[in-house]
Design a protein around this motif. Structure first.
Motif, PDB file in Angstrom:
ATOM      1  N   LYS A  94      34.695  -4.748  -6.099  1.00 17.92           N
ATOM      2  CA  LYS A  94      34.354  -3.380  -6.496  1.00 17.92           C
ATOM      3  C   LYS A  94      32.843  -3.240  -6.557  1.00 17.92           C
ATOM      4  CE  LYS A  94      38.231  -1.468  -9.122  1.00 17.92           C
ATOM      5  NZ  LYS A  94      38.613  -0.828 -10.415  1.00 17.92           N
ATOM      6  N   ASN A  95      32.364  -2.059  -6.194  1.00 20.80           N
ATOM      7  CA  ASN A  95      30.922  -1.804  -6.248  1.00 20.80           C
ATOM      8  C   ASN A  95      30.466  -1.560  -7.688  1.00 20.80           C
ATOM      9  OD1 ASN A  95      30.582  -1.948  -3.435  1.00 20.80           O
ATOM     10  ND2 ASN A  95      31.193   0.202  -3.186  1.00 20.80           N
ATOM     11  N   VAL A  96      29.318  -2.145  -8.023  1.00 25.53           N
ATOM     12  CA  VAL A  96      28.687  -1.942  -9.332  1.00 25.53           C
ATOM     13  C   VAL A  96      27.219  -1.612  -9.090  1.00 25.53           C
ATOM     14  CG1 VAL A  96      28.067  -2.995 -11.545  1.00 25.53           C
ATOM     15  CG2 VAL A  96      30.288  -3.521 -10.492  1.00 25.53           C
ATOM     16  N   HIS A  97      26.727  -0.547  -9.719  1.00 23.92           N
ATOM     17  CA  HIS A  97      25.338  -0.125  -9.548  1.00 23.92           C
ATOM     18  C   HIS A  97      24.571  -0.214 -10.859  1.00 23.92           C
ATOM     19  CE1 HIS A  97      25.823   2.480  -5.633  1.00 23.92           C
ATOM     20  NE2 HIS A  97      26.243   1.234  -5.488  1.00 23.92           N
ATOM     21  N   PHE A  98      23.306  -0.664 -10.756  1.00 24.92           N
ATOM     22  CA  PHE A  98      22.354  -0.638 -11.875  1.00 24.92           C
ATOM     23  C   PHE A  98      21.282   0.407 -11.546  1.00 24.92           C
ATOM     24  CE2 PHE A  98      24.301  -4.610 -12.616  1.00 24.92           C
ATOM     25  CZ  PHE A  98      23.896  -5.125 -13.832  1.00 24.92           C
ATOM     26  N   TYR A  99      20.983   1.327 -12.461  1.00 27.06           N
ATOM     27  CA  TYR A  99      19.874   2.265 -12.290  1.00 27.06           C
ATOM     28  C   TYR A  99      18.835   2.006 -13.384  1.00 27.06           C
ATOM     29  CZ  TYR A  99      22.776   4.766  -8.958  1.00 27.06           C
ATOM     30  OH  TYR A  99      23.537   5.087  -7.859  1.00 27.06           O
ATOM     31  N   TYR A 100      17.559   2.012 -12.992  1.00 30.35           N
ATOM     32  CA  TYR A 100      16.489   1.634 -13.930  1.00 30.35           C
ATOM     33  C   TYR A 100      15.163   2.260 -13.497  1.00 30.35           C
ATOM     34  CZ  TYR A 100      15.533  -1.625 -10.125  1.00 30.35           C
ATOM     35  OH  TYR A 100      15.273  -2.159  -8.888  1.00 30.35           O
ATOM     36  N   VAL A 101      14.186   2.191 -14.393  1.00 32.41           N
ATOM     37  CA  VAL A 101      12.817   2.633 -14.109  1.00 32.41           C
ATOM     38  C   VAL A 101      11.892   1.448 -14.307  1.00 32.41           C
ATOM     39  CG1 VAL A 101      10.913   4.165 -14.766  1.00 32.41           C
ATOM     40  CG2 VAL A 101      13.260   5.023 -14.804  1.00 32.41           C
ATOM     41  N   ASN A 102      11.201   1.052 -13.260  1.00 35.67           N
ATOM     42  CA  ASN A 102      10.240  -0.048 -13.366  1.00 35.67           C
ATOM     43  C   ASN A 102       9.114   0.328 -14.327  1.00 35.67           C
ATOM     44  OD1 ASN A 102      11.147  -2.153 -11.656  1.00 35.67           O
ATOM     45  ND2 ASN A 102      10.624  -0.917  -9.869  1.00 35.67           N
ATOM     46  N   GLY A 103       8.675  -0.631 -15.112  1.00 39.33           N
ATOM     47  CA  GLY A 103       7.572  -0.381 -16.035  1.00 39.33           C
ATOM     48  C   GLY A 103       8.032  -0.019 -17.420  1.00 39.33           C
ATOM     49  N   LEU A 104       9.271   0.492 -17.546  1.00 36.05           N
ATOM     50  CA  LEU A 104       9.808   0.831 -18.872  1.00 36.05           C
ATOM     51  C   LEU A 104      10.879  -0.157 -19.323  1.00 36.05           C
ATOM     52  CD1 LEU A 104      10.169   4.730 -18.628  1.00 36.05           C
ATOM     53  CD2 LEU A 104       8.251   3.379 -19.507  1.00 36.05           C
ATOM     54  N   CYS A 105      11.260  -1.078 -18.430  1.00 36.31           N
ATOM     55  CA  CYS A 105      12.330  -2.037 -18.740  1.00 36.31           C
ATOM     56  C   CYS A 105      11.772  -3.451 -18.827  1.00 36.31           C
ATOM     57  CB  CYS A 105      13.409  -2.008 -17.653  1.00 36.31           C
ATOM     58  SG  CYS A 105      14.204  -0.416 -17.447  1.00 36.31           S
ATOM     59  N   ASP A 106      12.437  -4.272 -19.630  1.00 37.63           N
ATOM     60  CA  ASP A 106      12.113  -5.695 -19.705  1.00 37.63           C
ATOM     61  C   ASP A 106      12.908  -6.395 -18.595  1.00 37.63           C
ATOM     62  OD1 ASP A 106      11.920  -8.420 -20.290  1.00 37.63           O
ATOM     63  OD2 ASP A 106      11.661  -8.027 -22.422  1.00 37.63           O
ATOM     64  N   THR A 107      12.215  -6.833 -17.560  1.00 37.43           N
ATOM     65  CA  THR A 107      12.859  -7.406 -16.380  1.00 37.43           C
ATOM     66  C   THR A 107      13.698  -8.641 -16.718  1.00 37.43           C
ATOM     67  OG1 THR A 107      10.975  -6.658 -15.080  1.00 37.43           O
ATOM     68  CG2 THR A 107      12.446  -8.247 -14.044  1.00 37.43           C
ATOM     69  N   SER A 108      13.264  -9.429 -17.678  1.00 39.93           N
ATOM     70  CA  SER A 108      13.996 -10.660 -18.006  1.00 39.93           C
ATOM     71  C   SER A 108      15.403 -10.351 -18.494  1.00 39.93           C
ATOM     72  CB  SER A 108      13.229 -11.462 -19.062  1.00 39.93           C
ATOM     73  OG  SER A 108      13.102 -10.728 -20.263  1.00 39.93           O
ATOM     74  N   PHE A 109      15.574  -9.266 -19.243  1.00 40.08           N
ATOM     75  CA  PHE A 109      16.914  -8.878 -19.713  1.00 40.08           C
ATOM     76  C   PHE A 109      17.789  -8.459 -18.535  1.00 40.08           C
ATOM     77  CE2 PHE A 109      14.937  -8.027 -23.975  1.00 40.08           C
ATOM     78  CZ  PHE A 109      15.696  -8.945 -24.674  1.00 40.08           C
ATOM     79  N   ILE A 110      17.201  -7.697 -17.612  1.00 42.15           N
ATOM     80  CA  ILE A 110      17.984  -7.224 -16.465  1.00 42.15           C
ATOM     81  C   ILE A 110      18.451  -8.407 -15.616  1.00 42.15           C
ATOM     82  CG2 ILE A 110      17.930  -5.811 -14.378  1.00 42.15           C
ATOM     83  CD1 ILE A 110      15.887  -4.036 -15.714  1.00 42.15           C
TER      84      ILE A 110
END
Length: 492
Positions: free
Chosen positions: A43-59
């Motif tokens: 099944k397809n799963v999508h992540f949507y995010y904004v660079n600069g406002l998120c902690d990349t390590s968590f993602i």
């Protein structure tokens, strides 16, 4: 945006969601908007995010955990539940409309969608850019905490929560601005703050209709107190977490605005703007002395120049042993104009200091004080007494704890100076009377501005004049109509 868009449910087909995001927020056009596509259990799963406002390590950690589902789980129709269970984060909440999802993504959270489910899982992985807490430049103390508010609302509420670990402390979050959607938190202690005051503040914030509040807390202030052209501040700002906490414990309602390092304290009176943390970081006796010195400075900033000009115009009002306060030299320029020129010159220096890089500001001050001032006296532009009294008045202005109040008092000083010059002694008396009457008419969220002087409350006015020790101050200010007047823990 119309109401239909606000109620649009999460689209079940992820290619429709992607098309919506491209059309709505510019996915693919704006470099900082991103989507991560995975295939989990076919099944397809999508992540949507904004660079600069998120902690990349968590993602990265979340993506790793979800990818491992392919190796550790069998085919299942309950992929949504599996994904939600595998997300290694403490803050996960589902949303069911596209508008909610877009707002959360643009606020720095990530949205995780599973094909065919019609639900978006919102994970709080925000990591806003900003500075670390440090002592505010405008509210320094000799002894005391050095952690001040910053531009991150999460950090600011945490600094307050660290000082008040009460289960009744509330931070109610709202979004203000049709386009900016700025986070605004209304803070109060549930069993202390007046419910009517809390409701009034909530309604005022909810009623704000504007595209955005780029100027942050100042825009919020102008909406909730409707100050107009009144120069006197109707709310108090603070960048100190300890000051904010002490006002919450008194029964005030505070407003935390994201991107603003200042917190709005409501309601406030004239005398709230004369308080400073330094008074409460010293003993009661020393704090009282500091209070009186500050009051003297504020009084000097307001009436010293008009009073000196009055005595200068009427030498017969002076006793013989005070005759030295008049100018000993004569100038071709009227003294009134000299005062105005010097006062405006001080304002020029203040503005220049704000816009001058710190390493150069000291040199600029020396040039202004030593060269310009002395040369102006030597060439006869000013008499020395004008420089003296304008300087003392300016020092009193800078001794005022509230920057907003100091500017308002400067306007009041110029008003008194003009009416004194025009009407002489009656002008000075009438000007002071009009000034007091105007302040007495002001109300901040239904709170009299000159309380406890007008209306007069002896016990509260005594605490304004004399710094009471903490054990001796057991009653909260009556003007706040607190639900719990006693400064002691509730036994319930």
């Amino acid at each position: 945006m119309d109401k239909m868009d606000r109620k649009l449910p999460i689209l079940e087909k992820l290619h429709d969601v992607e098309a919506y995001m491209k059309k709505r927020i510019g996915l693919g056009d704006s470099f900082d908007l991103g989507v991560r596509k995975l295939t989990i259990l076919k099944k397809n799963v999508h992540f949507y995010y904004v660079n600069g406002l998120c902690d990349t390590s968590f993602i990265v950690q979340i993506v790793k955990e979800l990818v491992e589902i392919n190796d550790n789980e069998k085919m299942s129709s309950k992929l949504q539940d599996i994904v939600e269970n595998r997300i290694t984060h403490q803050s996960v909440s589902p949303v069911k409309t596209m508008d909610e999802m877009v707002d959360q993504v643009l606020s720095g959270l990530i949205a995780i969608l599973v094909e065919g489910e019609g639900i978006a899982l919102i994970v709080d992985v925000r990591s806003y850019p900003g500075r670390q807490p440090m002592e505010p430049d405008t509210e320094k103390v000799v002894r005391g905490s050095r952690d001040g508010f910053v531009e991150n609302i999460i950090v600011n509420t945490a600094l307050t929560r660290r000082r008040i670990r009460d289960e009744r402390l509330r931070f109610e979050m709202m979004k203000v601005g049709e386009r900016s959607k700025t986070d605004v938190a209304i803070a109060y202690i549930k069993d202390i703050a007046s419910p009517n005051l809390v409701d009034v503040v909530k309604q005022e914030v909810k009623s704000i209709e504007i595209d955005g509040i780029a100027m942050g807390d100042k825009t919020i202030e102008e909406f909730i107190v409707k100050q107009g052209y009144n120069p006197y501040p109707l709310v108090r700002y603070t960048e100190r977490a300890d000051v904010a906490a002490s006002h919450l414990l008194e029964g005030h309602v505070l407003l935390y605005v994201d991107t603003s390092p200042s917190v709005i304290i409501t309601p406030t009176t004239y005398f709230h703007h004369l308080q400073h943390a330094e008074e409460y970081r010293q003993s009661a006796g020393v704090g009282t002395m500091v209070k009186w010195v500050r009051f003297l400075g504020v009084l000097a900033s307001l009436i010293l120049l008009p009073l000196w000009f009055l005595l200068l115009s009427n030498p017969d009002l002076l006793p013989d042993n005070l005759s030295f306060i008049g100018p000993n030299k004569h100038s071709n320029i009227p003294v009134l104009l000299q005062i105005f020129f010097a006062d405006i010159g001080i304002e020029f220096l203040r503005m220049a200091a704000i816009h001058t890089p710190t390493p150069l500001s000291t040199a600029m001050g020396l040039i202004a004080a030593v060269l310009i001032g002395q040369i102006a006296i030597d060439v006869g532009l000013f008499v020395p007494e004008v420089i003296l009294y304008v300087s003392v008045s300016a020092i009193g202005t800078y001794a005022t704890p509230s920057y907003e109040l100091s500017i308002a008092n400067k306007i009041g000083r110029l008003f008194l100076l003009v009416v004194t010059a025009i009407f002489d002694v009656p002008g000075f008396v009438i000007g002071l009377t009009v000034w007091l009457l105007l302040l007495a008419r002001i109300k901040s969220l239904n709170t009299p501005y000159l309380w406890p002087f007008l209306p007069f409350v002896p016990k509260a006015f005594k605490e304004i004049l004399i710094r009471t020790s903490v054990p001796g101050s057991s009653i909260r200010p009556s003007i706040l109509h607190s639900r719990n007047r006693q400064r002691q823990p509730s036994k319930s």
